[in-house]
Design a protein around this motif. Structure first.
Motif, short mmCIF file in Angstrom:
data_model
loop_
_atom_site.label_atom_id
_atom_site.label_comp_id
_atom_site.label_asym_id
_atom_site.label_seq_id
_atom_site.Cartn_x
_atom_site.Cartn_y
_atom_site.Cartn_z
N ASP A 169 77.93 9.61 50.79
CA ASP A 169 77.31 10.16 49.60
C ASP A 169 76.36 9.12 48.99
OD1 ASP A 169 79.09 12.71 49.12
OD2 ASP A 169 80.47 11.08 49.51
N TYR A 221 75.52 9.40 45.62
CA TYR A 221 75.93 9.31 44.22
C TYR A 221 74.72 9.13 43.29
CZ TYR A 221 80.57 8.64 46.21
OH TYR A 221 81.73 8.80 46.90
N ALA A 260 74.24 10.20 40.32
CA ALA A 260 74.59 10.00 38.90
C ALA A 260 75.00 8.54 38.66
CB ALA A 260 75.71 10.94 38.50
N GLN A 306 78.86 7.32 38.37
CA GLN A 306 79.63 7.07 39.58
C GLN A 306 79.03 5.94 40.42
OE1 GLN A 306 78.66 10.71 39.43
NE2 GLN A 306 80.42 10.96 38.06
N ASP A 366 80.86 12.58 45.85
CA ASP A 366 79.96 12.92 44.76
C ASP A 366 80.45 14.18 44.05
OD1 ASP A 366 77.90 13.31 43.03
OD2 ASP A 366 76.36 13.66 44.55
N GLU A 397 78.97 15.86 41.73
CA GLU A 397 77.89 16.74 41.29
C GLU A 397 77.75 17.91 42.26
OE1 GLU A 397 76.25 16.36 38.44
OE2 GLU A 397 77.57 14.66 38.05
N PRO A 398 77.17 19.04 41.82
CA PRO A 398 76.95 20.17 42.73
C PRO A 398 76.17 19.72 43.96
CG PRO A 398 76.50 20.82 40.47
CD PRO A 398 76.73 19.33 40.44
N ARG A 408 73.70 18.93 46.85
CA ARG A 408 72.27 18.99 47.14
C ARG A 408 72.10 18.34 48.50
NH1 ARG A 408 73.57 17.21 42.64
NH2 ARG A 408 73.27 15.05 43.28
N GLU A 413 66.25 14.05 46.34
CA GLU A 413 67.46 14.22 45.55
C GLU A 413 68.68 14.55 46.41
OE1 GLU A 413 65.18 18.15 45.15
OE2 GLU A 413 64.95 16.16 46.03
N SER A 467 72.07 14.39 48.34
CA SER A 467 73.26 13.61 48.04
C SER A 467 73.96 13.07 49.28
CB SER A 467 74.25 14.45 47.23
OG SER A 467 74.61 15.62 47.95
N SER A 524 80.94 18.55 48.37
CA SER A 524 81.01 17.70 47.19
C SER A 524 82.44 17.71 46.64
CB SER A 524 80.03 18.17 46.12
OG SER A 524 80.36 19.47 45.70
#
Length: 807
Positions: A109, A111, A113, A116, A239, A241-242, A244, A334, A336, A728
């Protein structure tokens, strides 16, 4: 199951101490002592001296007390006083750490964000975060000197388990494999609860991405833990997050190609959360283990979640050899996860020429243009034709590198020199002068196809349908079984009159994904318009009833139909190791107007290349290597079968045969196939494919990997789609598991991987488990001190009585 949890015992996890207590083994209840025995002894002692009024009051009281003490001592001895020594073992409560060992834990991943990425990067100490798998992060974070495991071991007995479906004990996180084909958290927790049995289990810590995709509901199982007073804490990995993510799956083939032949590879694209983004695919190649270099690129568009699209990459290889191909999907800004953006395949490129035999009775228009096409379309194609109506002095058509034919190939060896054979509108009597000769040659064709040969049937046209030698004259012959179509009823054909006054344009059976034979242009949209609008149509065709089961219809008549649908125009079918092709028209030459030879050449080149694949892949007629499946998931077994004949085509009699398994890095290792009982010449074995990648099973000449490859079969081992889709971190499931297991103390909770050490504080307050190991009793009533005490009291009373002149 208890032995599984007691696999090892930490000697520091338990301490021993003893406690000594004094008790009466035969004492009556306290109320009897207080209400009956004690008053009775006092009254008896007082009564014993109350009548001796001549004694002074102090003397009388003293004697009464001594008498009462003597009575009490006697009663106490009757109550069996004893010393009880108890040994206690204080054992640390166990904490079981269950680590997800499914294939999704091998993902990497990025990450995006900060909340994290930054803590993880700080813990890695400068290592690149995107290069670490989830399992590697788990090892490096939990095994830190100040990490969760180190802190837990100061207060608890920590046991580690890797979880696929059934938890398995491990000694360290280095034993994680990441080979689980699915994530079954519910099953794993349920089985572990049963195995825990009577263990002094305090808490369970589940380390996972939370993507449960098989088995029981883990939240329901967590409620069973709560009823047992066992708390589950969850540590999230991956990760959160949703998703991607975009990923590709390499093509299933081809496995063989000719030098300078343009090869098309169908690459499958999938995506989550990136619909409509532009996708760029690059093909890299390494010949014979050399460095990778760019070969080709292709562009496409990423599909919606759950869908897939195919992008075709073309390349013509200029050098022969064993190629390792790497298909790389350019990452999105973007995205992931980047670990699934490439795939590897093997391809053998050789200098072999495709040899084609084309048989016709007369020089009809179709023959004139097809034979010319085969002579010029591709330098890798060599052809020889046999035109039966030609005069004896006529030199039969042939490629420059081959001599002209003087007769049909009449032996099995001569036929096996060809990769494919095209039979036009030839009457059977042209093949041989006798019925036996015709039957023998047709049986040779059947055997030729069984050895991997390709056979094409090109229909003829006549005033009536029944006049067509191909296929009507081959009814009830060995050749009829090779037809990929079921012939129409003869009575119906005799009643029909062919119409040649109206043009029709054949329709594609599968417009979105047409067969390779029908790919006249690289651009799928352009190719479809070409078939639907561009190519000239036909005026005549030979009607057949339907395609046989297992056959693939390529083209159909737009209007002529029966109970089975529109009548087939072009059909292809495997049979069984070779390939057969049926074309119901003899007017492909019409495509020359207005395009010249462009599309006619492309079509017949595709036909020949498709029919030749069986012989191209069959490197040696004495060996046949096969596998029961070519696409596998991690942990699946593949059965490999090898048929071996000697130079006399008799089955081999050896007890075993050696093959080799080559991985995508080019490393080879030996594998042994054992003889199949009752099947001479057959050898087989089952192998478990534990790691992802592209693999080849190979048979080398002289069992030497540096020698010639005699047979080859490729298999693709991949992570199951369930493990790739929605990969994810599922925070909701992990939170629900922790909350469902909360007991009265309400300590079960979820934390992200970087906060895992905080759980040690929650668990540290739990008291150690204490068990009584042994109890020993030492009697005191029959000891000398007890008797001496009684005698001392009685002696004191006697002396006092003596002085009072009562004795």
């Amino acid at each position: 199951m208890i032995s599984l949890l007691a696999l090892w015992q930490d000697p520091e996890a338990a301490t021993v101490h003893t406690e000594e207590t004094f008790r009466f083994l035969n004492a009556p209840p306290l109320w009897v002592l207080a209400l009956l025995i004690l008053p009775a002894t006092v009254l008896f002692a007082w009564w014993s001296y109350s009548g001796l009024s001549r004694l002074e009051r102090p003397t009388r009281i003293t004697l009464s007390i001594l008498r009462w003490v003597a009575i009490v001592i006697c009663l106490l001895l009757l109550f069996q006083p004893a010393f009880e020594t108890t040994t206690y073992r204080k054992t640390q409560n166990q904490v079981h750490v269950l680590v997800d060992d499914s294939a999704s834990m091998t993902r990497k991943d990025t990450y995006p964000a900060d909340e994290q990425r930054e803590p993880l990067a700080a813990m890695l100490g400068g290592e690149e975060l995107a290069s670490q798998t989830r399992q590697e992060l788990v090892r490096k974070v939990l095994d830190r000197a100040d990490g969760l495991l180190a802190k837990l071991r100061t207060t608890h007995d920590v046991r580690l388990f890797r979880v696929q479906r059934k938890p398995a004990p491990i000694r360290s996180l280095d034993e994680l494999t990441g080979r689980g084909s699915r994530t079954s958290l519910g099953d794993a927790l349920d089985l572990h609860l049963g195995a825990a049995g009577g263990a002094n289990l305090d808490s369970v810590i589940l380390v996972s991405d939370g993507r449960n995709n098989a088995g029981l509901d883990p939240v329901e199982v967590a409620r069973n833990y709560a009823m047992r007073g066992i708390t589950i804490h969850t540590v999230g990995v991956g990760d959160p997050e949703p998703p991607r993510n975009a990923w590709l799956v390499g093509p299933g083939g081809p496995k063989e190609a000719l030098r300078e032949e343009e090869v098309g590879f169908d690459v499958t694209l999938r995506a989550d959360g990136l619909r409509g983004r532009r996708a760029r695919i690059e093909l890299l190649g390494s010949r014979d283990g050399g460095a990778f270099s760019p070969l080709a690129t292709a562009n496409g568009e990423l599909p919606a979640d759950g869908d897939s699209v195919k992008v075709r990459v073309f390349h013509a290889f200029q050098e022969a050899g064993d190629w390792t191909l790497k298909f790389v999907l350019a990452p999105q800004p973007e995205e992931s996860q980047l670990d699934d953006n490439e795939d590897v395949r093997f391809l053998r490129v050789n200098d072999e020429k495709i040899r084609v035999l084309y048989i016709e009775e007369r020089p009809r228009w179709e023959y004139r243009y097809v034979k010319t096409c085969l002579k010029r379309v591709d330098p890798s194609i060599q052809m020889q034709s046999m035109l039966f109506e030609a005069s004896p002095k006529f030199e039969q058509e042939h490629s420059a590198d081959l001599p002209p034919l003087r007769d049909l190939p009449r032996t099995e060896k001569e036929l096996l020199q060809y990769h494919c054979i095209l039979i036009g509108d030839v009457a059977p009597e042209r093949i041989a002068a006798t019925e036996d000769g015709i039957r023998q040659w047709l049986e040779l064709l059947v055997k030729y196809v069984e050895f991997g040969g390709g056979l094409g049937f090109l229909c003829g046209a006549g005033e009536r349908y029944s006049d067509a030698a191909m296929p009507e004259r081959y009814r009830n012959t060995p050749l009829q079984d090779l037809f990929p179509v079921v012939l129409e009823d003869q009575v119906w054909l005799q009643q029909q009159t062919p119409r040649r006054d109206r043009m029709f344009r054949s329709i594609l059976e599968n417009p979105l994904q047409p067969h390779d034979i029908l790919l006249l242009q690289r651009d799928p949209a352009f190719n479809r318009r070409l078939w639907e609008e561009g190519l000239p149509g036909f005026y005549s065709y030979h009607p057949v009833q339907r395609a046989k089961p297992g056959a693939t219809v390529l083209l159909r008549h737009p209007t002529e139909k029966n109970n089975y649908g529109n009548r087939p125009i072009a059909v292809v079918s495997p049979h069984p190791r070779g390939t057969t092709f049926f074309l119901a028209t003899d007017e492909t030459w019409r495509w020359r107007d207005p395009y010249g030879e462009t599309y006619m050449d492309a079509f017949w080149r595709n036909v020949v290349r498709h029919l030749a694949q069986g012989r191209l892949q069959r490197r040696n007629d004495l060996l046949e290597l096969s596998v029961d499946k070519t696409n596998l998931e991690i942990g699946d077994k593949v059965r490999v079968l090898l048929l071996v004949h000697d130079t006399e085509l008799q089955p081999a009699v050896a007890a075993e045969q050696t093959i080799f398994l080559r991985d995508q890095k080019g490393a080879t290792e030996k594998r042994i196939l054992r003889a199949v009982p009752g099947e001479p010449g057959s050898y087989q074995a089952n192998f478990t494919m534990a790691d992802t990648g592209a693999y080849s099973f190979l048979v080398f000449a002289n069992q030497n990997p540096a020698d010639t490859v005699l047979a080859r079969e490729d298999v693709l081992v991949k992570v199951p789609d369930k493990e790739l889709a929605q990969s994810s971190q599922d925070i909701a499931t992990l939170r629900n598991i922790a909350e469902a297991s909360r007991g009265a103390d309400g300590t079960g909770r979820y934390v992200f991987l970087t906060d895992a050490a905080q759980l040690a504080v929650d668990i540290a307050s739990r008291k150690a488990f204490e068990s009584r190991e042994d109890t020993r009793t030492t009697p005191a009533w029959d000891r000398a001190p007890s008797l001496l005490l009684l005698l001392g009291v009685l002696a004191a009373e006697w002396i006092l009585r003596k002085r009072a002149r009562l004795v």
